[in-house]
Design a protein around this motif. Sequence first.
Motif, PDB file in Angstrom:
ATOM      1  N   ALA A   1       0.845  -1.192   0.000  1.00  0.00           N
ATOM      2  CA  ALA A   1       0.000   0.000   0.000  1.00  0.00           C
ATOM      3  C   ALA A   1       0.885   1.249   0.000  1.00  0.00           C
ATOM      4  O   ALA A   1       1.962   1.244   0.566  1.00  0.00           O
ATOM      5  N   ALA A   2       0.396   2.303  -0.654  1.00  0.00           N
ATOM      6  CA  ALA A   2       1.172   3.534  -0.722  1.00  0.00           C
ATOM      7  C   ALA A   2       1.252   4.145   0.659  1.00  0.00           C
ATOM      8  O   ALA A   2       0.291   4.143   1.429  1.00  0.00           O
ATOM      9  N   GLY A   3       2.437   4.680   0.961  1.00  0.00           N
ATOM     10  CA  GLY A   3       2.618   5.360   2.236  1.00  0.00           C
ATOM     11  C   GLY A   3       2.910   6.819   1.992  1.00  0.00           C
ATOM     12  O   GLY A   3       2.922   7.299   0.862  1.00  0.00           O
ATOM     13  N   VAL A   4       3.168   7.552   3.050  1.00  0.00           N
ATOM     14  CA  VAL A   4       3.549   8.958   2.949  1.00  0.00           C
ATOM     15  C   VAL A   4       5.010   9.017   2.504  1.00  0.00           C
ATOM     16  O   VAL A   4       5.864   8.345   3.097  1.00  0.00           O
ATOM     17  N   ILE A   5       5.253   9.785   1.491  1.00  0.00           N
ATOM     18  CA  ILE A   5       6.609   9.910   0.953  1.00  0.00           C
ATOM     19  C   ILE A   5       7.165  11.291   1.284  1.00  0.00           C
ATOM     20  O   ILE A   5       6.500  12.306   1.018  1.00  0.00           O
ATOM     21  N   GLN A   6       8.350  11.304   1.840  1.00  0.00           N
ATOM     22  CA  GLN A   6       9.005  12.579   2.121  1.00  0.00           C
ATOM     23  C   GLN A   6      10.333  12.641   1.390  1.00  0.00           C
ATOM     24  O   GLN A   6      11.028  11.629   1.267  1.00  0.00           O
ATOM     25  N   SER A   7      10.666  13.830   0.937  1.00  0.00           N
ATOM     26  CA  SER A   7      11.979  14.010   0.329  1.00  0.00           C
ATOM     27  C   SER A   7      12.510  15.399   0.650  1.00  0.00           C
ATOM     28  O   SER A   7      11.744  16.339   0.851  1.00  0.00           O
ATOM     29  N   PRO A   8      13.835  15.545   0.748  1.00  0.00           N
ATOM     30  CA  PRO A   8      14.793  14.436   0.737  1.00  0.00           C
ATOM     31  C   PRO A   8      14.792  13.703   2.080  1.00  0.00           C
ATOM     32  O   PRO A   8      14.150  14.155   3.022  1.00  0.00           O
ATOM     33  N   THR A  20      13.845  23.408   1.516  1.00  0.00           N
ATOM     34  CA  THR A  20      12.467  23.051   1.161  1.00  0.00           C
ATOM     35  C   THR A  20      12.296  21.555   1.329  1.00  0.00           C
ATOM     36  O   THR A  20      13.027  20.771   0.726  1.00  0.00           O
ATOM     37  N   LEU A  21      11.344  21.185   2.156  1.00  0.00           N
ATOM     38  CA  LEU A  21      11.040  19.768   2.387  1.00  0.00           C
ATOM     39  C   LEU A  21       9.720  19.448   1.703  1.00  0.00           C
ATOM     40  O   LEU A  21       8.778  20.246   1.749  1.00  0.00           O
ATOM     41  N   LYS A  22       9.661  18.255   1.113  1.00  0.00           N
ATOM     42  CA  LYS A  22       8.465  17.876   0.373  1.00  0.00           C
ATOM     43  C   LYS A  22       7.784  16.667   0.998  1.00  0.00           C
ATOM     44  O   LYS A  22       8.428  15.805   1.572  1.00  0.00           O
ATOM     45  N   CYS A  23       6.467  16.633   0.838  1.00  0.00           N
ATOM     46  CA  CYS A  23       5.662  15.551   1.400  1.00  0.00           C
ATOM     47  C   CYS A  23       4.566  15.173   0.404  1.00  0.00           C
ATOM     48  O   CYS A  23       3.844  16.041  -0.104  1.00  0.00           O
ATOM     49  N   ASN A  77       8.809  25.237   3.724  1.00  0.00           N
ATOM     50  CA  ASN A  77       9.923  26.108   3.363  1.00  0.00           C
ATOM     51  C   ASN A  77      10.514  26.737   4.611  1.00  0.00           C
ATOM     52  O   ASN A  77       9.775  27.292   5.439  1.00  0.00           O
ATOM     53  N   MET A  78      11.812  26.635   4.718  1.00  0.00           N
ATOM     54  CA  MET A  78      12.491  27.124   5.913  1.00  0.00           C
ATOM     55  C   MET A  78      13.594  28.075   5.470  1.00  0.00           C
ATOM     56  O   MET A  78      14.483  27.677   4.704  1.00  0.00           O
ATOM     57  N   SER A  79      13.532  29.311   5.947  1.00  0.00           N
ATOM     58  CA  SER A  79      14.531  30.291   5.529  1.00  0.00           C
ATOM     59  C   SER A  79      15.376  30.734   6.729  1.00  0.00           C
ATOM     60  O   SER A  79      15.024  30.466   7.887  1.00  0.00           O
ATOM     61  N   SER A  80      16.477  31.396   6.417  1.00  0.00           N
ATOM     62  CA  SER A  80      17.405  31.896   7.455  1.00  0.00           C
ATOM     63  C   SER A  80      17.657  30.816   8.502  1.00  0.00           C
ATOM     64  O   SER A  80      17.492  31.033   9.710  1.00  0.00           O
ATOM     65  N   LEU A  81      18.067  29.659   8.031  1.00  0.00           N
ATOM     66  CA  LEU A  81      18.229  28.511   8.918  1.00  0.00           C
ATOM     67  C   LEU A  81      19.185  28.809  10.067  1.00  0.00           C
ATOM     68  O   LEU A  81      20.194  29.510   9.909  1.00  0.00           O
ATOM     69  N   GLU A  82      18.812  28.248  11.219  1.00  0.00           N
ATOM     70  CA  GLU A  82      19.630  28.375  12.431  1.00  0.00           C
ATOM     71  C   GLU A  82      20.068  26.980  12.860  1.00  0.00           C
ATOM     72  O   GLU A  82      19.427  25.980  12.502  1.00  0.00           O
ATOM     73  N   LEU A  83      21.121  26.948  13.675  1.00  0.00           N
ATOM     74  CA  LEU A  83      21.618  25.656  14.157  1.00  0.00           C
ATOM     75  C   LEU A  83      20.502  24.879  14.865  1.00  0.00           C
ATOM     76  O   LEU A  83      20.405  23.661  14.739  1.00  0.00           O
ATOM     77  N   PHE A 101      -0.820   8.641   9.384  1.00  0.00           N
ATOM     78  CA  PHE A 101       0.323   7.814   9.009  1.00  0.00           C
ATOM     79  C   PHE A 101       1.481   8.740   8.664  1.00  0.00           C
ATOM     80  O   PHE A 101       1.299   9.726   7.947  1.00  0.00           O
ATOM     81  N   PHE A 102       2.635   8.371   9.178  1.00  0.00           N
ATOM     82  CA  PHE A 102       3.797   9.235   9.059  1.00  0.00           C
ATOM     83  C   PHE A 102       4.727   8.785   7.941  1.00  0.00           C
ATOM     84  O   PHE A 102       4.890   7.586   7.686  1.00  0.00           O
ATOM     85  N   GLY A 103       5.372   9.768   7.326  1.00  0.00           N
ATOM     86  CA  GLY A 103       6.465   9.473   6.426  1.00  0.00           C
ATOM     87  C   GLY A 103       7.719   9.155   7.231  1.00  0.00           C
ATOM     88  O   GLY A 103       7.724   9.278   8.463  1.00  0.00           O
ATOM     89  N   GLN A 104       8.771   8.762   6.531  1.00  0.00           N
ATOM     90  CA  GLN A 104      10.010   8.377   7.202  1.00  0.00           C
ATOM     91  C   GLN A 104      10.807   9.570   7.717  1.00  0.00           C
ATOM     92  O   GLN A 104      11.766   9.396   8.445  1.00  0.00           O
ATOM     93  N   GLY A 105      10.382  10.750   7.329  1.00  0.00           N
ATOM     94  CA  GLY A 105      11.010  11.944   7.861  1.00  0.00           C
ATOM     95  C   GLY A 105      12.166  12.453   7.017  1.00  0.00           C
ATOM     96  O   GLY A 105      12.765  11.720   6.218  1.00  0.00           O
ATOM     97  N   THR A 106      12.462  13.721   7.198  1.00  0.00           N
ATOM     98  CA  THR A 106      13.653  14.347   6.610  1.00  0.00           C
ATOM     99  C   THR A 106      14.541  14.771   7.768  1.00  0.00           C
ATOM    100  O   THR A 106      14.094  15.496   8.660  1.00  0.00           O
ATOM    101  N   ARG A 107      15.776  14.309   7.731  1.00  0.00           N
ATOM    102  CA  ARG A 107      16.724  14.712   8.776  1.00  0.00           C
ATOM    103  C   ARG A 107      17.479  15.927   8.274  1.00  0.00           C
ATOM    104  O   ARG A 107      18.251  15.830   7.319  1.00  0.00           O
ATOM    105  N   LEU A 108      17.217  17.063   8.895  1.00  0.00           N
ATOM    106  CA  LEU A 108      17.880  18.313   8.518  1.00  0.00           C
ATOM    107  C   LEU A 108      19.005  18.600   9.487  1.00  0.00           C
ATOM    108  O   LEU A 108      18.797  18.597  10.704  1.00  0.00           O
ATOM    109  N   THR A 109      20.166  18.835   8.946  1.00  0.00           N
ATOM    110  CA  THR A 109      21.320  19.238   9.750  1.00  0.00           C
ATOM    111  C   THR A 109      21.768  20.604   9.273  1.00  0.00           C
ATOM    112  O   THR A 109      22.061  20.777   8.084  1.00  0.00           O
ATOM    113  N   VAL A 110      21.800  21.550  10.185  1.00  0.00           N
ATOM    114  CA  VAL A 110      22.270  22.894   9.862  1.00  0.00           C
ATOM    115  C   VAL A 110      23.657  23.069  10.473  1.00  0.00           C
ATOM    116  O   VAL A 110      23.857  22.840  11.674  1.00  0.00           O
ATOM    117  N   VAL A 111      24.605  23.438   9.627  1.00  0.00           N
ATOM    118  CA  VAL A 111      25.995  23.546  10.111  1.00  0.00           C
ATOM    119  C   VAL A 111      26.510  24.982   9.993  1.00  0.00           C
ATOM    120  O   VAL A 111      25.927  25.799   9.287  1.00  0.00           O
TER     121      VAL A 111
END
Lengths: 111, 110
Positions: A1-8, A20-23, A77-83, A101-111
């Motif tokens: 069955a189709a699930g929630v897709i997140q990218s990246p 920009t995160l997509k769902c 959409n996330m702007s002026s990213l902070e740590l 139902f949840f997607g697998q998530g996007t792990r965002l790392t701000v450096v």
Amino acid sequence: AAGVIQSPRHLIKEKRETATLKCYPIPRHDTVYWYQQGPGQDPQFLISFYEKMQSDKGSIPDRFSAQQFSDYHSELNMSSLELGDSALYFCASSLSRAEAFFGQGTRLTVV
Amino acid sequence: RKEVEQDPGPFNVPEGATVAFNCTYSNSASQSFFWYRQDCRKEPKLLMSVYSSGNEDGRFTAQLNRASQYISLLIRDSKLSDSATYLCVVNNSAGNMLTFGGGTRLMVKP
């Protein structure tokens, strides 16, 4: 069955950049939710859409915005990213008040 | 005070034990209730919905007490694979915002 897709699935950005995160929700689901989960924290509600209209807003910074498009996919959409924006970002979808139902998530790392 | 509160644990139990988690919510207009399970660094996965009459799914039993605004989850005959964080989730009256409890961590030991 189709699930929630997140990218990246993973994203590394520098401070002050934009992300920009997509769902893509489960087909025929009318509600989309976005959550942010920091390390060791429970998921915090950001925003939700019902039938492409924003329906609820949580603790979402003004630097963040989201929308849902005619094909029901949603973008955060996330702007002026902070740590401190480094976190797991989950999208979930549901049919009205039924279970979400949840997607697998996007792990965002701000450096 | 958080809208949905859970004992964070951890609950350390031996295999085969019975363990119960509790959750309280503050919004009396809440309509839908769920238990989710979350493994480390993974997405929350629906364990079961919670109905007013109580419901059971194998080793798992969920109960809702609307008068006391209280939800419970009982796990019988714990397995090593039950080790995870269990999240109590409440949907608001409009059905457009899921609020999570802080989660209860369960560790099942051999």
